[in-house]
Design an enzyme around this catalytic site. Structure first.
Site, PDB file in Angstrom:
ATOM      1  N   CYS A   1      -4.627  -3.056   2.885  1.00 44.16           N
ATOM      2  CA  CYS A   1      -4.356  -2.966   4.319  1.00 44.16           C
ATOM      3  C   CYS A   1      -5.566  -3.257   5.200  1.00 44.16           C
ATOM      4  O   CYS A   1      -5.969  -4.389   5.354  1.00 44.16           O
ATOM      5  CB  CYS A   1      -3.732  -1.624   4.651  1.00 44.16           C
ATOM      6  SG  CYS A   1      -2.955  -1.663   6.297  1.00 44.16           S
TER       7      CYS A   1
ATOM      8  N   GLU B   1       0.868  -1.187   0.000  1.00 42.96           N
ATOM      9  CA  GLU B   1       0.000   0.000   0.000  1.00 42.96           C
ATOM     10  C   GLU B   1       0.909   1.243   0.000  1.00 42.96           C
ATOM     11  O   GLU B   1       1.959   1.246   0.651  1.00 42.96           O
ATOM     12  CB  GLU B   1      -0.823  -0.021   1.297  1.00 42.96           C
ATOM     13  CG  GLU B   1      -1.628   1.226   1.587  1.00 42.96           C
ATOM     14  CD  GLU B   1      -2.192   1.243   3.022  1.00 42.96           C
ATOM     15  OE1 GLU B   1      -1.501   0.778   3.962  1.00 42.96           O
ATOM     16  OE2 GLU B   1      -3.313   1.727   3.190  1.00 42.96           O
TER      17      GLU B   1
ATOM     18  N   LYS C   1      -9.288   1.704  -1.812  1.00 49.41           N
ATOM     19  CA  LYS C   1      -9.508   1.181  -0.451  1.00 49.41           C
ATOM     20  C   LYS C   1     -10.880   1.566   0.087  1.00 49.41           C
ATOM     21  O   LYS C   1     -11.270   2.737   0.030  1.00 49.41           O
ATOM     22  CB  LYS C   1      -8.399   1.738   0.449  1.00 49.41           C
ATOM     23  CG  LYS C   1      -8.361   1.184   1.862  1.00 49.41           C
ATOM     24  CD  LYS C   1      -7.117   1.712   2.556  1.00 49.41           C
ATOM     25  CE  LYS C   1      -6.932   1.206   3.954  1.00 49.41           C
ATOM     26  NZ  LYS C   1      -5.654   1.657   4.556  1.00 49.41           N
TER      27      LYS C   1
HETATM   28  N1  CDV Z   1      -2.868   1.515   6.662  1.00 49.98           N
HETATM   29  C1  CDV Z   1      -3.804   0.867   7.380  1.00 49.98           C
HETATM   30  O1  CDV Z   1      -4.894   0.600   6.896  1.00 49.98           O
HETATM   31  N2  CDV Z   1      -3.466   0.512   8.641  1.00 49.98           N
HETATM   32  C2  CDV Z   1      -4.361  -0.179   9.533  1.00 49.98           C
HETATM   33  C3  CDV Z   1      -4.099   0.178  10.962  1.00 49.98           C
HETATM   34  C4  CDV Z   1      -4.271   1.603  11.202  1.00 49.98           C
HETATM   35  C5  CDV Z   1      -5.009  -0.613  11.890  1.00 49.98           C
HETATM   36  C6  CDV Z   1      -4.255  -1.664   9.367  1.00 49.98           C
HETATM   37  O2  CDV Z   1      -5.292  -2.303   9.230  1.00 49.98           O
HETATM   38  O3  CDV Z   1      -3.162  -2.216   9.439  1.00 49.98           O
END
Ligand code: CDV
Length: 342
Positions: free
Chosen positions: A207, A57, A138
């Site tokens: 993510c 990401e 996202k």
């Molecule tokens: N970049 C992210 O989406 N990070 C989130 C954290 C903040 C919980 C993750 O799911 O890893």
């Protein structure tokens, strides 16, 4: 609906894949240097024979949503602008090299559209077709719109800098990766005997999306065989997690545990492979992100895993046929098979 091909007889569909884990990138890092690191990882992956490489990401810069950035020009400098991400001066060399090497890439970046919308985005670039096949934005943006009142807090301002992607979770087929794959033109549509014999069915997450089972399930119901997920997961953000008494060591251990928990369990429950690639290390010599890039099988087990929290290629040869038993015989085939658009 029955299947003409028994899961145990599903033909092998071998594919060499890699996760390109990227270590610390600082706020002051030079964009060209960071791009060269990505290209070096791509070349290393290509040497192992990988035909598909996943980058993290927001792979091109430091994880800027941790900062409150008031200066619009500085903020704009973290984004790629306009529709064609492959043509930007910050990215062009990476896509060119992928084409030269014949390696597909999935890469995350901050997208600003020509009409001024901002997203946390990734694209799937087919080296064979020499173009982006599909883009994902996202959906699950973590953190807050406003910075924490505590000036010492580590912020997570994705809700400030990005809009939620509205396109949903659309699986897609990728041509040219698997030898002998049946094509749609060879009447794959509605023909049960072609199940598990076509081009790979792929889905993308970014993510935080990986923590939400409906994202995986929507892909699972389209027959997805491989999930790609780049991430930046903080190892230490007490305000975000509401755990002010936790030690840094415990916080990091929790972050690794939950990362693997969701990747492994959702790969298993959707009987698919998954690849995840971290941006990790100590950004700005101050902010720790976990590593843990890995390749996971449809039985939920980790096949290959990063050994460092730095630039590293994680490689595996996978056989997509291994998805069939879970999808076909353990799962309910009448629910499990939908043929996505190419
Ligand atoms: N970049 C992210 O989406 N990070 C989130 C954290 C903040 C919980 C993750 O799911 O890893």
């Amino acid at each position: 609906m029955g299947s003409a091909v028994d899961a145990k007889d599903a033909p092998s569909r071998l594919l060499k894949v890699a996760a390109a884990q990227v270590g610390a990138v600082h706020r002051w890092s030079d964009r060209a240097d960071t791009l060269n690191r990505l290209i070096r990882l791509l070349e290393e992956a290509a040497q192992t024979g990988a035909l598909l490489v996943l980058f993290p990401e927001l792979a091109l810069t430091t994880f800027f949503p941790r900062y409150f950035i008031a200066d619009e020009n500085e903020l704009a400098s973290f984004f790629e602008h306009g529709e064609d991400v492959t043509g930007s001066k910050n990215t062009k060399k990476l896509f060119q090299r992928a084409h030269e090497l014949g390696v597909d890439i999935c890469v995350g970046y901050a997208e600003r559209t020509t009409d001024g919308h901002s997203y946390n985005t990734c694209v799937y670039y087919s080296a064979r077709l020499q173009r982006v096949i599909t883009k994902y934005r996202k959906s699950h943006l973590p953190g807050t719109q406003e910075p924490c009142k505590d000036p010492g807090a580590i912020n997570q301002l994705e809700k400030r800098y990005f809009e939620e992607g509205q396109e949903g979770f659309r699986a897609f087929r990728v041509p040219g990766l698997v030898d002998g794959a049946l094509k749609k033109s060879l009447s794959i549509d509605g023909d049960a005997s072609s199940e598990g014999r076509g081009d790979p069915i792929v889905g993308m997450l970014i993510c935080n999306d990986r923590r939400w089972s409906e994202a995986w399930r929507v892909y699972g119901l389209q027959g997805t065989e491989l999930i790609l997920c780049g991430y930046n997961t903080t190892a230490w953000a007490p305000h975000l997690h509401g755990k002010h008494n936790q030690s840094k060591e415990q916080s990091k251990a929790d972050a690794y545990f939950h990362h693997k928990l969701v990747m492994q369990s959702n790969s298993y429950t959707n009987s698919c492979f998954s690849i995840c690639a971290a941006r990790c290390g100590l950004d700005d010599d101050e902010f720790p992100l976990i590593g843990g890039s890995c390749i996971i099988g449809p039985d939920g087990r980790i096949i290959a895993e990063a050994q460092t929290e730095d630039d590293e290629v994680v490689f595996a040869e996978i056989d997509l046929a291994a998805c069939r038993p879970g999808k076909q015989t353990v799962g309910d085939p009448s629910l499990m098979w939908r043929d996505p658009e190419c």
